[in-house]
Motif scaffolding. Structure first.
Motif: not given
Lengths: 480, 400, 93
Positions: A342-363
């Motif tokens: 749950k923690d890992a998924a939480n970090w992936m979605i709220s943090e890692v993916m939003s950083i990628l989105n903000a940097r306009k990088m693909t997953y």
């Protein structure tokens, strides 16, 4: 009259190997000097013989298995002849008689539900070179860096019937091939290219209409526009007789938003395929075949299901993470360390993916060590680093893969204070400096407590468990 | 035409001459074509690397007919080599003059074997895949082999010993264990029974017939059983090989287009004219005809009827040979119908020296080894070079 | 062989034959056509085609990069180069 559209796709995908298909030149031409990755073989000089790159066959097989194809356990190469300046030997070595994979099926999902798209075949072949037209007005410049870079061509049956289905199909191919790590599949980089064969016919008719082939679309959006344009052009021709449709190859001009007939010579299409005597049939024995099968990744759906049933993730979380194999791997590695899905998924979605989105990088561009993400998550859940500071550390980890979260937290003063005496000192000092806020809080203004809390946290540089701080704060005020 | 395209005067010791299909780094390789006039390769043929390692010195390059497809060599852009009014072979001339110990050359259509037969030299066309084709100008890759020619069997054996072997740079190379069968001292089953193909002794000149008769006599005298047999299948080799050879040739020479290297026409407008003018000006008549014929055998219309049929016929021929090798150790046949063509004869029929490969096509299309001695040719099963050479050696002694 | 077939073959192979050569080629084709009966007489209905004359095992290579040739050497005998490119008359797309 109502019409239905019949579309078949030929998708070329550049395989992510280090060297070319038949010679040892580098297969990475991006950013290279012109003709830097060239040898006598791939610039058409006589005397060198083609030696097949094993990884090309590995990847051809993997792609075939990902698309549910049958693998030809004896696969052969053939020569296709034509003259064009980007083809230095005036023949392309490809697979005509026994391609590596045949009879596949790809399932797509559209607004109308699920649909199976049949794959006719996947064949391995060499890419052509690049022509540059804008250096001198009267001259075309020829660069053979891309010559003989390995490709697979994925040929679908004419099972697609709309731009939406084409998009879903292409996205599905991308996901599957990226899952198997055989290709980048980035249309903007030219590592995925798509020719569209299209015809229309009255709804319910079984007779195929005149088929045109469209080339030169550089993005999925362009492909969709080209398909819509071509459908309208065909219908207009049939209904209003604006033109007579002929079987031809057309070039899509995305700026003009139109397709144009490509002038073809009368000899075009006479490729005179024949088996290449210099390449022995590639025989895929059981050991080779099984090793490739064993190396296949879980399909996205299987992974998603497992994340839900085995790891207890919610459907949304599982769906998000399985969008890309890079996310999955990072998540799984993080989970292995932090032991909390749950923690890992939480970090992936709220943090890692939003950083990628903000940097306009693909997953897929994610280059983060999942184990270290797991360590970071542990630091937070163990109360050693505050969440806000942990986000700062994650940002730094995006810049530098080698950062060790614990050491970095230490070096940058992000470690939480376990010394409650120090916390009490800070609280006392803050309360003493703002007697008005203390009075306000005591007078019933809850907001004043939040202000005091914020000032304390700031003094502590975020390195305090918020719950503990709040408790100490309330208790200290009560004692005043 | 002169015998040498380039002569290396300084060469001493065991001198080897290579024909102009074998790529060399220091001196040009032209394949007898104006297209490649002055072309210098960036790498060297594997056979030359191996010969250098075995102590041979390159003495120069011998001219060939354009892309070595004609049997005589008269289609070199440098013109035909005429000696005493007869068309001569450049490699044979150099060997006969004693200027080299041995020669290596590409046997595409049988010109190497034909030249040896005509000049009384020994030639060994090894089993397909036992000598690397790396660094050889490709023409008809499915059957051509680097062959050895020398005045004596012993010289041939030495050169073959040096060049035979597996090469990772050639995808059609046999493993070392099989190549080892060609090496000196390898065990072999001696030739005891020879079949003479009757269909191949009809319509040959008297001097060729005399060579066949002499070979039969010599073999019998040395205890070899000679049987005359009839076989119509092997005689079909020529037609099938002409199709396969021409098609592969068409494809292999399509790379010569005046863009990357080689001849470029002076005047042209646009890319198609650049290609067409360069090729039209640089290629000779026979080559053009072969290209056009080869191209047509691969057209959609003809592929099954002509090209595919030739590929299937190749298997039938290979199986016919295999069946013969159940009863015989080697097959005796001429290497040519006429020992020496005159220029006049070739003017009359300019395709004669391309299509009269009746006697060389069987070993070309099957990849089987052949040894030429005393003006005749002995074809054996794969890897039987040592057995064939030992027969040649017996006959060599017989001839002295 | 038809004249327009020959014309198509010339174009396909980037060759331009003189009138005299065309006559020669046509007669060459006629001879080859006549020879096809030799093949037609052979029953190949049960026979697989034979591309490779020897049953040689495939040699595949590991995916390793080697770049031993320099561009300037590769272009040493080029008729026309510019800024590291080979050059041809402008190809209109």
């Amino acid at each position: 009259m109502r019409y239905e559209t019949v579309i078949g796709l030929e998708v070329h995908v550049e395989l992510a190997t280090k060297s070319k298909i038949f010679c040892s030149c580098s297969a990475h031409s991006y950013g290279a000097e012109p003709n830097e990755h060239v040898c006598p073989a791939c610039c058409g000089m006589p005397g060198m013989l083609p030696i097949v790159n094993k990884r090309v066959v590995d990847y051809g097989m993997k792609a075939g298995l990902m698309l549910n194809c049958d693998i030809n356990r004896t696969t052969t190469f053939d020569k296709k002849s034509y003259y064009y300046p980007d083809l230095p030997a005036a023949y392309q070595t490809t697979q005509w008689f026994a391609p590596v994979a045949v009879n596949g099926l790809v399932e797509i999902e559209t607004s109308k539900g699920k649909k199976g798209i049949r794959i006719k075949q996947i064949h391995m072949e060499e890419d052509a070179g690049k022509l540059v037209h804008d250096i001198r007005e009267d001259t075309t410049h020829v660069d053979f860096n891309r010559t003989s870079v390995p490709l697979i061509e994925i040929v679908s049956q004419p099972d697609l019937s709309s731009a939406e289905e084409v998009e879903a199909y292409l996205e599905r191919l991308k996901t599957l091939l990226r899952y198997a790590k055989v290709a980048e599949c980035e249309m903007a980089h030219g590592t995925m290219r798509c020719d569209v064969n299209l015809s229309i016919r009255p709804e319910g008719s079984s007779k195929l209409g005149v088929r045109t082939e469209m080339k030169n679309m550089n993005s999925i959006e362009a492909i969709k526009r080209a398909i819509e344009y071509e459908i309208a052009r065909h219908i207009d021709a049939l209904e209003n007789g604006t033109e007579v449709l002929v079987q031809e190859t057309r070039r899509w001009d995305d700026i003009k938003g139109k397709s144009f007939s490509m002038r073809t010579k009368e000899t075009a299409g006479d490729y005179r395929y024949f088996p290449d005597p210099n390449v022995m049939p590639v025989v895929i024995d059981d050991a080779w075949f099984e090793s490739i099968k064993a190396s296949l990744p879980e399909f996205p759906e299987v992974k998603r299901e497992r994340y839900i049933t085995e790891y207890g993730l919610g459907e949304y979380d599982a769906e998000q993470i399985t969008k890309s194999i890079a996310l999955c791997e990072c998540f799984e590695d993080a989970f292995a360390v932090c032991k909390s899905a749950k923690d890992a998924a939480n970090w992936m979605i709220s943090e890692v993916m939003s950083i990628l989105n903000a940097r306009k990088m693909t997953y897929d561009m994610l280059d983060l060590d999942g184990k270290k993400l797991g360590e970071l998550i542990l630091l937070v859940s163990d109360g050693k680093v505050g969440r806000a500071n942990a986000k700062k550390i994650l940002g730094a980890m995006f810049e530098d893969r080698d950062i060790e979260p614990a050491a970095y937290a230490e070096a940058n003063g992000y470690v939480m204070s376990s010394d409650m005496g120090k916390v009490e000192e800070v609280v006392k000092a803050v309360l003493a400096s703002d007697t008005k806020a203390v009075a306000d809080y005591k007078g019933g203004k809850e907001k004043a407590l939040m202000a005091l809390f914020g000032r304390c946290m700031k003094e502590l540089r975020g390195n305090c468990d918020p719950q503990a701080l709040k408790t100490i704060l309330v208790e200290t005020i009560a004692k005043l | 035409m002169k015998a040498y395209t380039t002569k290396i005067e300084a060469a001493t010791g065991k001198v080897i001459v290579a024909d102009d299909m074998i790529l060399t780094k220091e001196i040009p390789t032209s394949a007898g074509s104006k297209m490649l006039e002055g072309y210098v390769s960036l790498f060297e043929a594997e056979v030359l690397t191996r010969l250098a390692a075995a102590g041979y010195t390159l003495g120069g390059k011998a001219d060939v007919g354009e892309f070595a497809i004609d049997l005589v060599g008269e289609t070199s852009y440098r013109g035909a080599l005429v000696v005493d009014g007869k068309l001569a072979n450049a490699t044979a001339q150099i060997l006969e003059a004693g200027e080299a110990a041995a020669a290596v050359g590409l046997d595409v259509n049988g010109s190497v074997r034909r030249a040896a037969a005509q000049s009384g030299l020994i030639s060994v066309k090894p089993t397909y895949g036992t000598v690397s084709r790396y660094g050889v100008i490709p023409v008809a890759c499915s059957g051509e082999t680097v062959s050895v020619t020398a005045p004596t069997v012993a010289e041939c054996r030495d050169v073959l010993d040096a060049i035979a072997g597996h090469d990772d740079k050639d995808g059609t190379s046999h493993p070392e264990t099989l190549c080892a069968k060609l090496k000196k001292g390898a065990e072999y089953a001696p030739v005891r029974r020879v079949a003479l193909l009757k269909s191949m002794t009809e319509g040959i000149d008297a001097d060729v017939k005399a060579a066949i008769d002499a070979a039969c006599e010599g073999l019998k005298k040395n205890g070899v059983e000679v049987s005359v047999i009839d076989d119509s299948i092997i005689a079909a080799s020529r037609v099938a090989w002409n199709i396969l050879m021409s098609a592969e040739l068409c494809n292999n020479v399509s790379r010569y287009d005046g863009v990357k290297y080689g001849y470029r026409a002076e005047s042209f407008s646009g890319i198609d004219e650049l290609y067409t003018n360069s090729r039209t000006e640089a290629f000779g008549e026979l080559l053009k005809t072969a290209i056009i014929f080869g191209s047509e055998t691969l057209s959609t219309e003809n592929y099954m009827k002509v090209y595919d049929k030739a590929l299937r016929t190749r298997r039938v021929i290979s199986e016919a040979f295999a069946a013969l090798f159940e009863s015989y150790d080697a097959i005796l046949m001429p290497a040519c119908s006429t020992m020496a063509y005159t220029e006049a004869a070739l003017k009359e029929n300019k395709y004669l020296s391309y299509t009269e490969n009746f006697y060389t096509a069987p070993a070309s299309i099957t990849g089987l080894p052949a040894v030429v001695f005393g003006g005749v040719q002995l074809v054996g099963a794969a890897f039987s070079e040592n057995a064939l050479m030992s027969v040649a050696e017996i006959m060599e002694k017989e001839g002295r | 062989m038809e004249r327009d077939t020959l014309r198509r073959l010339e174009m396909l192979n980037q060759l331009s034959l003189t009138e005299a050569q065309k006559e020669d080629v046509i007669s060459f084709f006629a001879d080859r056509e006549a020879e096809l009966v030799t093949l037609e007489a052979i029953d190949t209905s049960e026979t697989e085609r034979m591309v490779h004359v020897m049953p040689i095992m495939t040699v595949v290579r590991e995916d390793v990069v080697m770049q031993p040739f320099a561009r300037e050497d590769l272009q040493r005998s080029a008729p026309e180069t510019d800024e590291g490119y080979w050059c041809v008359p402008r190809v209109v797309e």
